[in-house]
Write an enzyme that holds these catalytic residues in place. Structure first.
Site, PDB file in Angstrom:
ATOM      1  CG  ASP A  18      -1.831  -1.229   1.234  1.00 16.33           C
ATOM      2  OD1 ASP A  18      -2.218  -1.693   0.156  1.00 16.33           O
ATOM      3  OD2 ASP A  18      -2.100  -1.736   2.337  1.00 16.33           O
ATOM      4  CG  HIS A  46      -2.348  -2.014  -6.926  1.00 13.57           C
ATOM      5  ND1 HIS A  46      -1.612  -2.686  -7.871  1.00 13.57           N
ATOM      6  CD2 HIS A  46      -1.964  -2.542  -5.740  1.00 13.57           C
ATOM      7  CE1 HIS A  46      -0.824  -3.566  -7.267  1.00 13.57           C
ATOM      8  NE2 HIS A  46      -1.028  -3.505  -5.974  1.00 13.57           N
TER       9      HIS A  46
HETATM   10  P1  GDP Z   1      -0.738   0.286  -3.526  1.00  9.62           P
HETATM   11  O1  GDP Z   1      -1.313  -0.987  -3.027  1.00  9.62           O
HETATM   12  O2  GDP Z   1       0.732   0.372  -3.310  1.00  9.62           O
HETATM   13  O3  GDP Z   1      -1.111   0.586  -4.951  1.00  9.62           O
HETATM   14  O4  GDP Z   1      -1.377   1.439  -2.637  1.00  9.62           O
HETATM   15  P2  GDP Z   1      -2.929   1.602  -2.258  1.00  9.62           P
HETATM   16  O5  GDP Z   1      -3.656   2.121  -3.446  1.00  9.62           O
HETATM   17  O6  GDP Z   1      -3.464   0.387  -1.614  1.00  9.62           O
HETATM   18  O7  GDP Z   1      -2.833   2.688  -1.111  1.00  9.62           O
HETATM   19  C1  GDP Z   1      -2.321   3.957  -1.326  1.00  9.62           C
HETATM   20  C2  GDP Z   1      -3.430   4.979  -1.034  1.00  9.62           C
HETATM   21  O8  GDP Z   1      -2.868   6.253  -0.916  1.00  9.62           O
HETATM   22  C3  GDP Z   1      -4.474   5.073  -2.123  1.00  9.62           C
HETATM   23  O9  GDP Z   1      -5.724   5.345  -1.548  1.00  9.62           O
HETATM   24  C4  GDP Z   1      -3.984   6.252  -2.957  1.00  9.62           C
HETATM   25  O10 GDP Z   1      -5.050   6.906  -3.628  1.00  9.62           O
HETATM   26  C5  GDP Z   1      -3.425   7.126  -1.899  1.00  9.62           C
HETATM   27  N1  GDP Z   1      -2.288   7.965  -2.279  1.00  9.62           N
HETATM   28  C6  GDP Z   1      -1.281   7.685  -3.148  1.00  9.62           C
HETATM   29  N2  GDP Z   1      -0.371   8.672  -3.139  1.00  9.62           N
HETATM   30  C7  GDP Z   1      -0.800   9.588  -2.250  1.00  9.62           C
HETATM   31  C8  GDP Z   1      -0.263  10.816  -1.755  1.00  9.62           C
HETATM   32  O11 GDP Z   1       0.796  11.269  -2.133  1.00  9.62           O
HETATM   33  N3  GDP Z   1      -0.994  11.470  -0.800  1.00  9.62           N
HETATM   34  C9  GDP Z   1      -2.173  10.994  -0.332  1.00  9.62           C
HETATM   35  N4  GDP Z   1      -2.793  11.704   0.607  1.00  9.62           N
HETATM   36  N5  GDP Z   1      -2.694   9.831  -0.770  1.00  9.62           N
HETATM   37  C10 GDP Z   1      -2.018   9.148  -1.702  1.00  9.62           C
HETATM   38  P1  IMO Z   2      -0.906  -4.211  -2.181  1.00 12.23           P
HETATM   39  O1  IMO Z   2      -0.539  -4.736  -3.546  1.00 12.23           O
HETATM   40  C1  IMO Z   2      -0.915  -4.678   2.174  1.00 12.23           C
HETATM   41  C2  IMO Z   2      -0.744  -8.807   3.698  1.00 12.23           C
HETATM   42  C3  IMO Z   2      -2.015  -9.166   4.424  1.00 12.23           C
HETATM   43  C4  IMO Z   2      -1.472 -10.151   5.426  1.00 12.23           C
HETATM   44  C5  IMO Z   2      -0.405 -10.889   4.622  1.00 12.23           C
HETATM   45  C6  IMO Z   2      -0.853 -12.208   4.045  1.00 12.23           C
HETATM   46  O2  IMO Z   2      -2.222  -3.526  -2.158  1.00 12.23           O
HETATM   47  O3  IMO Z   2       0.203  -3.411  -1.602  1.00 12.23           O
HETATM   48  P2  IMO Z   2      -2.519 -12.841   2.090  1.00 12.23           P
HETATM   49  O4  IMO Z   2      -3.990 -12.586   1.938  1.00 12.23           O
HETATM   50  O5  IMO Z   2      -1.703 -12.260   1.006  1.00 12.23           O
HETATM   51  O6  IMO Z   2      -2.212 -14.279   2.345  1.00 12.23           O
HETATM   52  O7  IMO Z   2      -2.119 -12.065   3.436  1.00 12.23           O
HETATM   53  O8  IMO Z   2      -0.043 -10.012   3.572  1.00 12.23           O
HETATM   54  N1  IMO Z   2      -0.958  -8.257   2.337  1.00 12.23           N
HETATM   55  C7  IMO Z   2      -0.976  -6.966   2.035  1.00 12.23           C
HETATM   56  N2  IMO Z   2      -0.881  -5.868   2.816  1.00 12.23           N
HETATM   57  N3  IMO Z   2      -1.034  -4.535   0.848  1.00 12.23           N
HETATM   58  C8  IMO Z   2      -1.107  -5.611   0.050  1.00 12.23           C
HETATM   59  O9  IMO Z   2      -1.111  -5.539  -1.298  1.00 12.23           O
HETATM   60  C9  IMO Z   2      -1.105  -6.900   0.639  1.00 12.23           C
HETATM   61  N4  IMO Z   2      -1.172  -8.141   0.150  1.00 12.23           N
HETATM   62  C10 IMO Z   2      -1.073  -8.963   1.185  1.00 12.23           C
HETATM   63  O10 IMO Z   2      -2.600  -8.057   5.055  1.00 12.23           O
HETATM   64  O11 IMO Z   2      -0.837  -9.491   6.482  1.00 12.23           O
HETATM   65 MG    MG Z   3      -2.853  -1.629  -1.739  1.00 12.93          MG
END
Ligand code: GDP
Ligand code: IMO
Ligand code: MG
Length: 430
Positions: A18, A46
């Protein structure tokens, strides 16, 4: 022979997921032709924000959000067809069309089956305690992949007679295991077969040889972005095992997971937050289970994209992130969510660990060690005001610039992008 493809990039998370990989893949996809997912499954989430609208993908590469890009799901992914089609249908309802014109799936990709999800959930709630998984059946599907005889792949959907026999055999066996281990009610194999037969019929036009496609794209000079899911510290070999996911989701998994030779991608961009978060269980040395953590969670909307679970929040951990950056061989970094730290003063950065009274020379991905380490912090002055409208690094408050430069020094990789808001445009290049 394929020469080294310098224009291709792999985006990888350097913390516990994340970090904002989706936003950067979307950014890079503007000047790319193809986006490839290579690990994990619908456990990923994502998000990309475009004109105030938030779009989240789980299985689909975020390249589907841009017209005219080809998106590939590689063999290293574990695919839940129900989740895939829900994602496609939900996007269609918002005007984003996914067809075989812009999506292909490897015939070697493994299928997540309903019993995998049952097993994942049952393990999580069993007496031994769980990992805090997303319960999307990820671990049990990869376990079956390694087990071989009980696994199903996308390619198996084509032959319905064989599919029927295989599902009948595997479900019968799995029901016994689920009953004995978890006292779970039996699943109806016919019901599962009919569902997967129908999924197979719908999936047929998307199924392809993605390795062959990538090689053809490379030969034609197309630019390819590899979309890492999860992160280095969740990598099944190199992360904080056993509190990890079940794939090689660091940079090291790209070659097997996308099914490509090393010439295809040699450029790795690391994504890290300006602080740290983690969902689920496992060691987290810089966790702030207090008002600071709550402040970060609320400002950063740190709730899981996939499960809505509140994310654990803490200070930036340079020991852990440097380990990931070294492991993944990243040559540049994007630091994300810098705006979230606005208003915190002072800021703390973990610059080292103390273990049994001595400084640890390097991060150790070992549960027992991490459970005992004491973070060594360095303080930095914070800043005030809304930085989300800044579009140049020099427009940031001096303290914010200093903070980024300090992270860069500690992780020892140039920070070339700084993200100051969720919106697509809130990205500064350095
Ligand atoms: P990923 O799994 O690595 O793609 O990340 P996620 O999408 O799960 O989580 C990142 C969150 O932060 C999302 O809700 C994005 O919209 C948000 N986000 C990304 N960059 C920024 C930033 O620079 N500032 C803020 N406030 N939010 C951001
Ligand atoms: P993105 O791509 C954050 C974590 C789960 C759990 C562990 C194992 O959005 O960054 P699983 O269901 O994969 O067997 O869970 O891994 N986990 C993540 N945490 N972002 C993710 O993906 C994750 N994918 C798995 O929370 O601790
Ligand atoms: Mg994510």
């Amino acid at each position: 022979m394929i020469p080294v493809q310098e224009a291709n990039t792999c985006v990888v998370g350097l913390q516990w997921g994340d970090e904002g990989k989706g936003k950067i893949v979307d950014y890079l996809a503007e000047h790319a032709d193809v986006v490839v997912r290579y690990c994990g499954g619908a456990n990923a989430g994502h998000s990309v924000q475009i004109g105030g609208q938030k779009y989240s993908t789980h299985l689909l590469p975020v390249g589907v959000l841009r017209p005219g890009k080809m998106n590939l799901i590689g063999n290293g992914v574990v695919l839940d067809p129900a989740a895939l089609f829900k994602e496609i249908d939900d996007l269609l309802a918002r005007g984003i069309v996914v067809t075989p014109e812009n999506l292909r799936i490897s015939y070697k990709t493994h299928l997540v089956m309903p019993y995998h999800m049952h097993e994942d959930a049952a393990r999580e709630t069993s007496a031994g305690g769980g990992i805090g998984t997303t319960r999307r059946g990820i671990g049990p599907t990869y376990a079956d992949k390694m087990q071989r005889m009980t696994a199903l792949r996308v390619g198996d959907l084509a032959n319905e007679i064989n599919l029927k026999a295989k599902i009948a055999r595997v479900v019968e066996e799995r029901n016994k295991v689920l009953k004995v281990l978890y006292d779970a009610p039996p699943l109806d194999w016919k019901d599962i077969f009919e569902k997967y037969r129908d999924f197979g019929r719908r999936m047929q036009p998307f199924i392809d040889d993605t390795t062959y496609l990538i090689l053809q794209y490379a030969k034609a000079g197309k630019r390819i972005v590899f979309e890492g899911a999860h992160a280095a510290l969740l990598d099944v070999d190199h992360g904080t095992y056993p509190y990890v996911t079940s794939s090689n989701c660091s940079a090291l998994g790209v070659y097997t997971g996308a099914g490509v030779p090393p010439q295809i991608v040699q450029n790795f961009v690391g994504i890290m937050k300006a602080y740290c978060t983690r969902v689920g269980g496992g060691p987290f040395p810089t966790e702030q289970d207090n008002v600071t953590g709550a402040y970060i969670r609320e400002r950063g909307n740190e709730y899981g994209t996939t499960t809505r679970r509140p994310r654990r929040c803490g200070w930036f951990d340079a020991m852990a992130t440097r380990y990931s950056a070294d492991l993944c061989g990243v040559s540049s970094i994007a630091v994300m969510l810098l705006d979230v730290l606005t208003g915190l003063n002072p800021l703390q950065i973990c610059v080292g660990y103390k273990y049994r009274g001595k400084a640890l020379p390097y991060f150790r991905a070992d549960m027992d060690v991490l459970a005992e380490v004491e973070p060594v912090y360095e303080s930095m002055p914070g800043w005030q005001g809304n930085i989300s409208a800044c579009r140049k690094f020099e427009e940031l408050p001096r303290e914010a610039q200093q903070y980024v430069k300090r992270l860069e020094k500690l992780v020892d990789v140039p920070i070339k992008m700084v993200s100051v808001g969720a919106e697509r445009s809130a990205t500064l290049m350095r």
